[in-house]
Design an enzyme around this catalytic site. Sequence first.
Site, short mmCIF file in Angstrom:
data_model
loop_
_atom_site.label_atom_id
_atom_site.label_comp_id
_atom_site.label_asym_id
_atom_site.label_seq_id
_atom_site.Cartn_x
_atom_site.Cartn_y
_atom_site.Cartn_z
CG ASN A 128 -0.32 0.79 2.39
OD1 ASN A 128 -0.63 2.00 2.85
ND2 ASN A 128 0.28 0.01 3.26
N GLY A 138 -0.57 6.71 1.88
CA GLY A 138 -0.07 8.20 2.03
C GLY A 138 -0.93 9.00 3.09
CG ASN A 192 -0.70 5.70 13.68
OD1 ASN A 192 -0.43 6.44 12.70
ND2 ASN A 192 0.06 4.78 13.98
CG ASN A 230 3.76 6.28 10.87
OD1 ASN A 230 4.84 5.76 10.58
ND2 ASN A 230 2.63 6.34 10.12
CB CYS A 271 6.45 11.75 7.56
SG CYS A 271 6.40 12.88 6.58
N GLY A 290 1.19 -8.18 5.79
CA GLY A 290 0.31 -9.47 5.57
C GLY A 290 1.26 -10.38 5.97
CB THR A 300 -2.63 -7.16 6.22
OG1 THR A 300 -1.84 -6.21 5.65
CG2 THR A 300 -3.16 -7.99 4.72
C1 LIG Z 1 -3.56 0.11 4.23
C2 LIG Z 1 -2.75 0.21 5.26
C3 LIG Z 1 -2.72 1.70 5.88
C4 LIG Z 1 -1.78 1.66 6.90
N1 LIG Z 1 -1.74 2.98 7.78
C5 LIG Z 1 -1.04 3.23 8.64
C6 LIG Z 1 -0.97 4.49 9.39
O1 LIG Z 1 -1.78 5.46 9.15
N2 LIG Z 1 -0.17 4.52 10.54
C7 LIG Z 1 0.77 3.51 10.71
O2 LIG Z 1 1.63 3.65 11.53
N3 LIG Z 1 0.75 2.47 10.11
C8 LIG Z 1 -0.01 2.17 9.12
N4 LIG Z 1 -0.12 1.05 8.26
C9 LIG Z 1 0.84 -0.02 9.05
C10 LIG Z 1 0.11 -1.09 9.74
O3 LIG Z 1 -0.50 -0.49 10.75
C11 LIG Z 1 0.82 -2.19 10.20
O4 LIG Z 1 2.16 -1.87 10.91
C12 LIG Z 1 1.53 -3.07 9.19
O5 LIG Z 1 0.39 -3.11 8.02
C13 LIG Z 1 2.14 -4.60 9.52
O6 LIG Z 1 0.97 -5.23 10.09
P1 LIG Z 1 0.18 -6.43 9.30
O7 LIG Z 1 1.13 -7.17 8.46
O8 LIG Z 1 -0.40 -7.06 10.23
O9 LIG Z 1 -0.67 -5.65 8.26
C14 LIG Z 1 -0.84 0.71 7.32
C15 LIG Z 1 -0.84 -0.52 6.75
C16 LIG Z 1 -1.95 -0.82 5.65
C17 LIG Z 1 -1.94 -2.27 4.90
#
Ligand SMILES: Cc1cc2nc3c(=O)[nH]c(=O)nc-3n(C[C@H](O)[C@H](O)[C@H](O)COP(=O)(O)O)c2cc1C
Length: 306
Positions: A71, A74, A101, A129, A132, A220, A269
């Site tokens: 993804n 942004g 967050n 987070n 950036c 994922g 995910t």
């Molecule tokens: C679509 C999407 C949007 C995300 N947006 C953020 C976010 O806004 N802030 C953040 O710290 N992590 C964000 N992440 C990261 C997730 O919080 C997580 O750290 C990462 O996906 C790993 O976990 P997972 O494998 O269980 O998805 C995002 C992940 C995905 C897939």
Amino acid sequence: MSSLDTIVRLPGLTLKNPVLTASGTFGYGLEFARYGNLADLGGIVVKGLSLKPRQGNPMPRIAETPCGMLNAIGIQNIGVEAFLRDKLPFLPWRETAVIANLYACDAHEFGELAAVLASVEGMAALEVNVSCPNVKEGGVAFGQNPGQIRAVTEEVKRNAGSKPVIVKLSPNVTDIADAARAAVDGGADMLSCINTLMGMAVDIRTRKPRLANVYGGLSGPAIKPVALRCVHQVCRAVSVPVIGVGGIASAEDILDFILVGAHAVQVGTANFMRPDAAFRMASELPALMEKLGIGGLDDFRGSLRA
Ligand SMILES: Cc1cc2nc3c(=O)[nH]c(=O)nc-3n(C[C@H](O)[C@H](O)[C@H](O)COP(=O)(O)O)c2cc1C
């Protein structure tokens, strides 16, 4: 088994169970209320919030991969003021931990955002987070530079009042233990680990990248071994609690992370694969613990024989 067995005590924060949802994968929480009782979760980490609303990156910004997704959203979000006005009042923040967050592009802006959230009653903790890119420093993300991780953490901590501060670490570094120590030196109460891994996908027919942004974050099941390794290394490097994130999709996965030292986990995910995933994992965990003869998470935590 009593629900007491899954309670997690963290600095300034008690969770009824170790299952949180990961930022960006569970909207503002309310969207998932029809798939389960939000109050049954250990906590909800909401979509990354910035001071002002953000449109995010151009489409396409999601690409499927064999074991997860890429993804490049942004940090599209409605901005902190709209969140506090239109979303937070409708979340069950008295019954479960609602965690913000934070996303900003310089340390000062991070501090301002923390100050806005510091006195909000329904906000249990602040997760920072640091992904950036810092334009002033040549585009390298804060999360890749220990000095900047420390500076951002100090600024958030200075403005966060009594709210616990969690710093979310990036795996896109040479040594994640260095990043963890920098956050703790800056005053982090807890760490979450990991954010997405940088990746890309291309299309041989159009000869174009699948994401308009070219690069995106991989998440994922594919990243679970990386996340587990990072959590293990971070737990050995620092003594603050660590929240495991990355590819968690079952109650077994939760226990894997607790075995290597995590206090709690975030489900990301998996929410896209099954919108009731986090609810199911929270409800299945006590029975799995019973089956494995695990009396409580505190005894099991970090008991890996390695
Ligand atoms: C679509 C999407 C949007 C995300 N947006 C953020 C976010 O806004 N802030 C953040 O710290 N992590 C964000 N992440 C990261 C997730 O919080 C997580 O750290 C990462 O996906 C790993 O976990 P997972 O494998 O269980 O998805 C995002 C992940 C995905 C897939």
